[in-house]
Design a protein around this motif. Structure first.
Motif, PDB file in Angstrom:
ATOM      1  N   UNK A   1      25.666  69.674  44.608  1.00  0.00           N
ATOM      2  CA  UNK A   1      25.877  71.084  44.928  1.00  0.00           C
ATOM      3  C   UNK A   1      27.195  71.577  44.314  1.00  0.00           C
ATOM      4  N   UNK A   2      28.232  70.764  44.400  1.00  0.00           N
ATOM      5  CA  UNK A   2      29.525  71.134  43.801  1.00  0.00           C
ATOM      6  C   UNK A   2      29.371  71.333  42.295  1.00  0.00           C
TER       7      UNK A   2
ATOM      8  N   UNK B   1      16.364  75.797  58.231  1.00  0.00           N
ATOM      9  CA  UNK B   1      16.347  74.859  59.351  1.00  0.00           C
ATOM     10  C   UNK B   1      16.531  73.418  58.912  1.00  0.00           C
ATOM     11  N   UNK B   2      16.800  73.224  57.630  1.00  0.00           N
ATOM     12  CA  UNK B   2      16.991  71.882  57.074  1.00  0.00           C
ATOM     13  C   UNK B   2      18.353  71.807  56.396  1.00  0.00           C
ATOM     14  N   UNK B   3      18.956  70.613  56.359  1.00  0.00           N
ATOM     15  CA  UNK B   3      20.271  70.494  55.717  1.00  0.00           C
ATOM     16  C   UNK B   3      20.187  70.538  54.192  1.00  0.00           C
ATOM     17  N   UNK B   4      21.152  71.169  53.577  1.00  0.00           N
ATOM     18  CA  UNK B   4      21.296  71.154  52.121  1.00  0.00           C
ATOM     19  C   UNK B   4      21.942  69.840  51.687  1.00  0.00           C
TER      20      UNK B   4
ATOM     21  N   UNK C   1      14.724  77.195  46.895  1.00  0.00           N
ATOM     22  CA  UNK C   1      15.499  77.724  48.027  1.00  0.00           C
ATOM     23  C   UNK C   1      16.968  77.352  47.901  1.00  0.00           C
ATOM     24  N   UNK C   2      17.243  76.115  47.499  1.00  0.00           N
ATOM     25  CA  UNK C   2      18.627  75.675  47.323  1.00  0.00           C
ATOM     26  C   UNK C   2      19.296  76.487  46.221  1.00  0.00           C
ATOM     27  N   UNK C   3      18.603  76.658  45.111  1.00  0.00           N
ATOM     28  CA  UNK C   3      19.149  77.455  43.999  1.00  0.00           C
ATOM     29  C   UNK C   3      19.481  78.878  44.456  1.00  0.00           C
TER      30      UNK C   3
ATOM     31  N   UNK D   1      23.240  80.482  44.597  1.00  0.00           N
ATOM     32  CA  UNK D   1      23.523  81.674  43.787  1.00  0.00           C
ATOM     33  C   UNK D   1      24.050  82.810  44.667  1.00  0.00           C
ATOM     34  N   UNK D   2      23.448  83.010  45.835  1.00  0.00           N
ATOM     35  CA  UNK D   2      23.897  84.085  46.731  1.00  0.00           C
ATOM     36  C   UNK D   2      25.295  83.794  47.281  1.00  0.00           C
ATOM     37  N   UNK D   3      25.554  82.539  47.632  1.00  0.00           N
ATOM     38  CA  UNK D   3      26.895  82.169  48.110  1.00  0.00           C
ATOM     39  C   UNK D   3      27.908  82.389  46.991  1.00  0.00           C
ATOM     40  N   UNK D   4      27.545  82.027  45.776  1.00  0.00           N
ATOM     41  CA  UNK D   4      28.454  82.229  44.653  1.00  0.00           C
ATOM     42  C   UNK D   4      28.772  83.717  44.484  1.00  0.00           C
ATOM     43  N   UNK D   5      27.741  84.557  44.533  1.00  0.00           N
ATOM     44  CA  UNK D   5      27.953  86.001  44.364  1.00  0.00           C
ATOM     45  C   UNK D   5      28.816  86.579  45.488  1.00  0.00           C
ATOM     46  N   UNK D   6      28.618  86.101  46.699  1.00  0.00           N
ATOM     47  CA  UNK D   6      29.344  86.649  47.844  1.00  0.00           C
ATOM     48  C   UNK D   6      30.740  86.059  48.015  1.00  0.00           C
ATOM     49  N   UNK D   7      30.916  84.777  47.686  1.00  0.00           N
ATOM     50  CA  UNK D   7      32.171  84.083  48.005  1.00  0.00           C
ATOM     51  C   UNK D   7      32.901  83.507  46.790  1.00  0.00           C
ATOM     52  N   UNK D   8      32.282  83.490  45.637  1.00  0.00           N
ATOM     53  CA  UNK D   8      32.852  82.835  44.464  1.00  0.00           C
ATOM     54  C   UNK D   8      34.140  83.445  43.952  1.00  0.00           C
TER      55      UNK D   8
END
Length: 159
Positions: A8-9, A44-47, A90-92, A96-103
């Motif tokens: 993930x990193x 509901x599942x871990x990444x 789903x992981x992708x 991508x959304x986390x990157x856009x919001x927090x990157x």
């Protein structure tokens, strides 16, 4: 499917490179953790199959920390040794959304976000103490609540 934190990193490192940005150890730690939280909330599942620990500077994935410690607080200049795996859609999407919001946030801004009162880190820190494992259930509940609080009022009333 759960992935090693390094996978993930490395995806975040790819996104940073694509966008002409750099990331530090702490930024990667927090981005991977935040992605894990949102993935838990949505699926509901871990990444990650790695545990998240409550350390002084917030949630830490120990194996990722060990892989990045050589950089100290500096910029991570190389990918982390990790298996070459294809992420599920789903992981992708979450990454991508986390990157856009927090990157765009600094390491200290990300750390502050993960240190908020009632966050999984603060709940674990206050209840179990430093270096305790932050449970996926606590992470999932927190991020599920964040997702549902962010829904626009019109969307919430239309349901």
């Amino acid at each position: 499917m759960a992935y090693p934190a390094g996978v993930i990193a490395n995806r975040f490192l790819d996104l940073a490179k694509r966008d002409g940005k750099t990331l530090t150890n702490m930024q990667l730690q927090k981005l991977v953790y935040i992605a894990h939280g949102f993935y838990l909330a949505f699926t509901g599942k871990p990444l990650l199959y790695d545990e998240v620990k409550a350390w002084q500077w917030g949630p830490v994935i120990v194996d990722l920390y060990e892989a990045l410690r050589q950089y100290g607080s500096g910029v991570v200049t190389a990918k982390i040794p990790a298996p070459a795996v294809e992420l599920n859609p789903n992981a992708e999407q979450v990454i991508e959304k986390v990157w856009k919001a927090y990157g765009r946030l600094t390491a200290f801004q990300l750390s502050s976000i993960t240190h908020k009162p009632n966050s999984p880190w603060s709940q674990t820190w206050e209840t179990w103490g430093q270096y305790s494992t932050i449970s996926n259930d606590v992470i999932a509940q927190y991020y599920w609540k964040l997702v549902n609080e962010r829904k626009p009022a019109t969307q919430a009333t239309a349901q």
